[in-house]
Design an enzyme around this catalytic site. Sequence first.
Site, PDB file in Angstrom:
ATOM      1  CE1 TYR A  42      -2.733  -3.290   0.588  1.00  0.00           C
ATOM      2  CE2 TYR A  42      -2.898  -2.767   2.920  1.00  0.00           C
ATOM      3  CZ  TYR A  42      -3.165  -3.612   1.856  1.00  0.00           C
ATOM      4  OH  TYR A  42      -3.870  -4.768   2.079  1.00  0.00           O
ATOM      5  CG  HIS A  49      -0.182  -8.908   0.262  1.00  0.00           C
ATOM      6  ND1 HIS A  49       0.067  -7.558   0.250  1.00  0.00           N
ATOM      7  CD2 HIS A  49      -1.530  -9.011   0.190  1.00  0.00           C
ATOM      8  CE1 HIS A  49      -1.071  -6.894   0.175  1.00  0.00           C
ATOM      9  NE2 HIS A  49      -2.054  -7.753   0.132  1.00  0.00           N
ATOM     10  NE  ARG A  64     -12.047  -5.689  -3.483  1.00  0.00           N
ATOM     11  CZ  ARG A  64     -10.866  -5.734  -2.863  1.00  0.00           C
ATOM     12  NH1 ARG A  64     -10.450  -4.690  -2.194  1.00  0.00           N
ATOM     13  NH2 ARG A  64     -10.115  -6.812  -2.904  1.00  0.00           N
ATOM     14  CG  PHE A  77     -21.465  -3.181  -4.295  1.00  0.00           C
ATOM     15  CD1 PHE A  77     -21.609  -2.184  -5.248  1.00  0.00           C
ATOM     16  CD2 PHE A  77     -22.314  -4.273  -4.358  1.00  0.00           C
ATOM     17  CE1 PHE A  77     -22.583  -2.267  -6.229  1.00  0.00           C
ATOM     18  CE2 PHE A  77     -23.288  -4.377  -5.344  1.00  0.00           C
ATOM     19  CZ  PHE A  77     -23.427  -3.368  -6.283  1.00  0.00           C
TER      20      PHE A  77
END
Length: 336
Positions: A64, A133, A217, A219
């Site tokens: 990130y 990850h 996310r 939504f």
Amino acid sequence: MNTMKSINLGSQGLQVSVEGLGCMGMTPIAGGDIYGKADEGESIATIHRALELGVNFLDTADLYGPLLNERLVAKAIQGNRDKYIIATKFGYEVDDDEQLTWAINGRPEYVHKAINRSLKNLGTDYIDLYYLHRVDPNTPIEDTVGAMSQLVQSGKVKYIGLSEVAADTIRKAHAIHPITAVQTEYSIFERDPEVNGVLTTLQELGIGFVAYSPVGRGFLTGAIQSPDDFAENDFRRQIPRYQGENFYKNLELVKQIQAIAASKGITATQLALAWVLQNNVVAIPGTKRIKYIEENAAAAQITFTPEEKAQLESIVPVGVAAGSRYDEQQMKFVNQ
């Protein structure tokens, strides 16, 4: 008032708040905003407010930014390091110029390089939970986890985890060094771990489960009514689930979720989070705003009757969401 309960994550001794805070959206990645623009001051204030609410489990990654997110978290936890449980991840290769190569690197020498960089960026001398990850297709998982095990022995890492891994990978890794947690996308919309053997494997081995994107996310909040509601460089525009016909099919499900939430006097976000949490799972909803951390934290107090749970799961059964959760390229790296 802090009423957030803590639970054991896995069986190796790590205790975390049942709800954590996903920090990914607080910084861009490789120059692009993930979920719209972020403000550093508000992001840091959100991390501080999380702690007041009992949310002490922060999730970041060297990807990130790259690296910018860990540095932001370092600013936020300065002077209070011991009050937070810090999880970070490595595996997406970041070169010496701090650029993403987008290769997955799980080679032992890179494990050691990545941890030293993360420790420096986070301003700490240990990481509570260190995840791979994504699995490096060119390095045996045993080699990667063997190197991660050395980090535990040296005191740089307390516990190790994996992200987006298949059941047999979990078994192989756990045989080398006890795995504390596995992180995967999981929500009422995304139920793959229930059918691909991951959840049963974790239960059998005593490994904790951390659900990222528990609100799909964003939504499932119901705030997004059209694909045009996403900012131009919003990451979600690249996800098949939120494109074209898929978007509108999934929006119909969200409307039904909103109706159930309204009947309980809570938000759709809180309903989605509460559903994940009642499955004895740690959820790490991401936000960069104080008002949303407050809304999310309140979801930990919500309970369902068996009838309500059954009703919700009948509206959104396993596999009903239209479209995949990543683009074709990124899907190659999940459940490996």
